[in-house]
Design a protein around this motif. Structure first.
Motif, PDB file in Angstrom:
ATOM      1  N   THR A   8       8.514 -12.482   3.998  1.00 20.26           N
ATOM      2  CA  THR A   8       7.870 -11.365   3.306  1.00 20.26           C
ATOM      3  C   THR A   8       8.248 -11.440   1.831  1.00 20.26           C
ATOM      4  O   THR A   8       9.384 -11.734   1.484  1.00 20.26           O
ATOM      5  CB  THR A   8       8.297  -9.990   3.867  1.00 20.26           C
ATOM      6  OG1 THR A   8       9.711  -9.864   3.789  1.00 20.26           O
ATOM      7  CG2 THR A   8       7.860  -9.817   5.300  1.00 20.26           C
ATOM      8  N   SER A  10       7.555  -9.059  -1.765  1.00 19.79           N
ATOM      9  CA  SER A  10       7.023  -7.751  -2.169  1.00 19.79           C
ATOM     10  C   SER A  10       7.121  -7.577  -3.674  1.00 19.79           C
ATOM     11  O   SER A  10       7.902  -8.241  -4.356  1.00 19.79           O
ATOM     12  CB  SER A  10       7.771  -6.623  -1.456  1.00 19.79           C
ATOM     13  OG  SER A  10       9.105  -6.577  -1.865  1.00 19.79           O
ATOM     14  N   LYS A  12       6.957  -4.287  -6.609  1.00 21.37           N
ATOM     15  CA  LYS A  12       6.796  -2.883  -7.005  1.00 21.37           C
ATOM     16  C   LYS A  12       6.467  -2.874  -8.490  1.00 21.37           C
ATOM     17  O   LYS A  12       7.200  -3.441  -9.291  1.00 21.37           O
ATOM     18  CB  LYS A  12       8.091  -2.098  -6.782  1.00 21.37           C
ATOM     19  CG  LYS A  12       8.469  -1.924  -5.340  1.00 21.37           C
ATOM     20  CD  LYS A  12       9.741  -1.120  -5.219  1.00 21.37           C
ATOM     21  CE  LYS A  12      10.158  -1.014  -3.766  1.00 21.37           C
ATOM     22  NZ  LYS A  12      11.389  -0.234  -3.600  1.00 21.37           N
ATOM     23  N   THR A  46      -0.385  -6.034   2.451  1.00 19.70           N
ATOM     24  CA  THR A  46      -0.525  -4.620   2.792  1.00 19.70           C
ATOM     25  C   THR A  46       0.177  -3.783   1.733  1.00 19.70           C
ATOM     26  O   THR A  46       1.143  -4.232   1.111  1.00 19.70           O
ATOM     27  CB  THR A  46       0.048  -4.320   4.202  1.00 19.70           C
ATOM     28  OG1 THR A  46      -0.270  -2.981   4.554  1.00 19.70           O
ATOM     29  CG2 THR A  46       1.556  -4.488   4.244  1.00 19.70           C
ATOM     30  N   TYR A  47      -0.332  -2.581   1.525  1.00 14.64           N
ATOM     31  CA  TYR A  47       0.306  -1.648   0.592  1.00 14.64           C
ATOM     32  C   TYR A  47       1.240  -0.731   1.362  1.00 14.64           C
ATOM     33  O   TYR A  47       0.936  -0.314   2.481  1.00 14.64           O
ATOM     34  CB  TYR A  47      -0.745  -0.795  -0.145  1.00 14.64           C
ATOM     35  CG  TYR A  47      -1.511  -1.585  -1.165  1.00 14.64           C
ATOM     36  CD1 TYR A  47      -0.952  -1.847  -2.403  1.00 14.64           C
ATOM     37  CD2 TYR A  47      -2.773  -2.083  -0.887  1.00 14.64           C
ATOM     38  CE1 TYR A  47      -1.646  -2.592  -3.348  1.00 14.64           C
ATOM     39  CE2 TYR A  47      -3.472  -2.825  -1.819  1.00 14.64           C
ATOM     40  CZ  TYR A  47      -2.890  -3.073  -3.053  1.00 14.64           C
ATOM     41  OH  TYR A  47      -3.575  -3.807  -3.976  1.00 14.64           O
ATOM     42  N   TYR A  48       2.385  -0.435   0.775  1.00 12.16           N
ATOM     43  CA  TYR A  48       3.341   0.475   1.375  1.00 12.16           C
ATOM     44  C   TYR A  48       3.480   1.683   0.466  1.00 12.16           C
ATOM     45  O   TYR A  48       3.927   1.555  -0.675  1.00 12.16           O
ATOM     46  CB  TYR A  48       4.693  -0.215   1.558  1.00 12.16           C
ATOM     47  CG  TYR A  48       5.755   0.685   2.127  1.00 12.16           C
ATOM     48  CD1 TYR A  48       5.707   1.089   3.456  1.00 12.16           C
ATOM     49  CD2 TYR A  48       6.802   1.152   1.343  1.00 12.16           C
ATOM     50  CE1 TYR A  48       6.666   1.921   3.982  1.00 12.16           C
ATOM     51  CE2 TYR A  48       7.766   1.985   1.862  1.00 12.16           C
ATOM     52  CZ  TYR A  48       7.697   2.363   3.180  1.00 12.16           C
ATOM     53  OH  TYR A  48       8.656   3.197   3.703  1.00 12.16           O
ATOM     54  N   GLU A  49       3.048   2.810   0.947  1.00  9.52           N
ATOM     55  CA  GLU A  49       3.123   4.081   0.206  1.00  9.52           C
ATOM     56  C   GLU A  49       2.570   3.968  -1.206  1.00  9.52           C
ATOM     57  O   GLU A  49       3.085   4.556  -2.134  1.00  9.52           O
ATOM     58  CB  GLU A  49       4.560   4.597   0.184  1.00  9.52           C
ATOM     59  CG  GLU A  49       5.074   4.978   1.560  1.00  9.52           C
ATOM     60  CD  GLU A  49       6.470   5.588   1.520  1.00  9.52           C
ATOM     61  OE1 GLU A  49       7.079   5.675   0.433  1.00  9.52           O
ATOM     62  OE2 GLU A  49       6.938   5.973   2.599  1.00  9.52           O
ATOM     63  N   GLU A  52       4.039  -0.151  -3.485  1.00 11.40           N
ATOM     64  CA  GLU A  52       4.601  -1.464  -3.204  1.00 11.40           C
ATOM     65  C   GLU A  52       3.572  -2.297  -2.438  1.00 11.40           C
ATOM     66  O   GLU A  52       2.948  -1.820  -1.503  1.00 11.40           O
ATOM     67  CB  GLU A  52       5.883  -1.333  -2.378  1.00 11.40           C
ATOM     68  CG  GLU A  52       6.594  -2.640  -2.139  1.00 11.40           C
ATOM     69  CD  GLU A  52       7.937  -2.449  -1.440  1.00 11.40           C
ATOM     70  OE1 GLU A  52       8.707  -3.405  -1.414  1.00 11.40           O
ATOM     71  OE2 GLU A  52       8.205  -1.349  -0.922  1.00 11.40           O
ATOM     72  N   ILE A  54       3.103  -5.761  -0.235  1.00 14.58           N
ATOM     73  CA  ILE A  54       3.908  -6.680   0.557  1.00 14.58           C
ATOM     74  C   ILE A  54       3.014  -7.792   1.098  1.00 14.58           C
ATOM     75  O   ILE A  54       1.926  -7.529   1.603  1.00 14.58           O
ATOM     76  CB  ILE A  54       4.585  -5.953   1.736  1.00 14.58           C
ATOM     77  CG1 ILE A  54       5.431  -4.796   1.225  1.00 14.58           C
ATOM     78  CG2 ILE A  54       5.437  -6.924   2.559  1.00 14.58           C
ATOM     79  CD1 ILE A  54       5.930  -3.864   2.304  1.00 14.58           C
TER      80      ILE A  54
END
Length: 61
Positions: A8, A10, A12, A46-49, A52, A54
């Motif tokens: 993974t 990522s 931000k 994929t987007y996290y919240e 971020e 990833i």
């Protein structure tokens, strides 16, 4: 028997820049792994919240 690995990466940052930055990072990672003899199985993002991004990368040797 092939050995699979999942990685993974990522990023931000601001929405517009994180996609470009992570795409470049993933491209460099995949080029390195391909040169080391790995086969690329899958890459997904994929987007996290919403702050971020990833990348999930599956490779095998």
């Amino acid at each position: 028997m092939k050995k699979h690995e999942v990685h993974t990466l990522s990023k931000k940052a601001g929405f517009s820049s994180m996609k470009d930055e992570l795409t470049n990072e993933v491209e460099q990672f995949l080029n390195k792994k391909t040169n080391e003899g790995y086969e690329i199985i899958s890459v997904s993002f994929t987007y996290y919240e919403t702050h971020e991004l990833i990348a999930f990368i599956t490779i095998c040797r």
